[in-house]
Write a protein that holds these residues in place. Structure first.
Motif, PDB file in Angstrom:
ATOM      1  N   LEU A   1       0.685   7.432  -1.284  1.00 29.62           N
ATOM      2  CA  LEU A   1       0.617   8.172  -0.068  1.00 29.62           C
ATOM      3  C   LEU A   1       0.748   9.559   0.145  1.00 29.62           C
ATOM      4  O   LEU A   1       0.800  10.423   1.018  1.00 29.62           O
TER       5      LEU A   1
ATOM      6  N   ARG B   1      -6.088   3.168  10.862  1.00 28.14           N
ATOM      7  CA  ARG B   1      -5.371   2.924  12.144  1.00 28.14           C
ATOM      8  C   ARG B   1      -5.863   3.153  13.535  1.00 28.14           C
ATOM      9  O   ARG B   1      -5.957   2.380  14.138  1.00 28.14           O
TER      10      ARG B   1
ATOM     11  N   ILE C   1      -2.354  -1.406  -0.013  1.00 26.89           N
ATOM     12  CA  ILE C   1      -2.378  -0.845   1.181  1.00 26.89           C
ATOM     13  C   ILE C   1      -3.445  -1.098   2.237  1.00 26.89           C
ATOM     14  O   ILE C   1      -3.580  -1.222   3.423  1.00 26.89           O
TER      15      ILE C   1
ATOM     16  N   LEU D   1       2.461  -1.793   4.743  1.00 23.24           N
ATOM     17  CA  LEU D   1       3.115  -0.676   5.419  1.00 23.24           C
ATOM     18  C   LEU D   1       4.078  -1.173   6.282  1.00 23.24           C
ATOM     19  O   LEU D   1       5.204  -0.085   6.257  1.00 23.24           O
TER      20      LEU D   1
END
Length: 118
Positions: free
Chosen positions: A5, A18, A51, A70
């Protein structure tokens, strides 16, 4: 997972997923102004880290977030931050304890100086 990340392009990809839901590698590459090779490399790393997940739709790969991965990271960070908050609270208490004798001492000095003036 934190090392994965740490790359800004990967974080941007996660933010796109997202906000916009499942996207193809090409759509993400064009929105982030990455060439497709770099986008594919970043998506592969995100997929191997657990992820994101990909599924085939016609001749394209569509990527989507895996919220559980997450969520586990978020749970770990919450524990880490709570421990940090506890440490800061203890430091704050300690610093207040250090200041108390100084306040008492200053009050005693004020009383003494009043006596000398009288």
């Amino acid at each position: 997972m934190l090392a994965v990340l740490a790359e800004p392009a990967r974080l941007s990809m996660l933010e796109l997923l997202r906000r916009g839901g499942p996207l193809t590698a090409g759509a993400m590459a064009s929105r982030l102004r990455l060439n497709r090779t770099h986008a594919a490399r970043h998506l592969r790393i995100l997929r191997l880290a657990g992820i994101v997940e990909a599924h085939s739709a016609a001749n394209r790969r569509v990527y989507k977030l895996k919220p559980r991965a997450l969520g586990m990271l978020g749970d770990w960070l919450d524990l880490f931050l709570a421990e940090g908050d506890d440490r800061l609270d203890r430091l704050d208490d300690y610093l207040h304890d250090l200041q108390r004798p100084a306040v008492i001492f200053e009050a005693d000095l004020a009383k003494i100086s009043k006596r000398w003036k009288s």
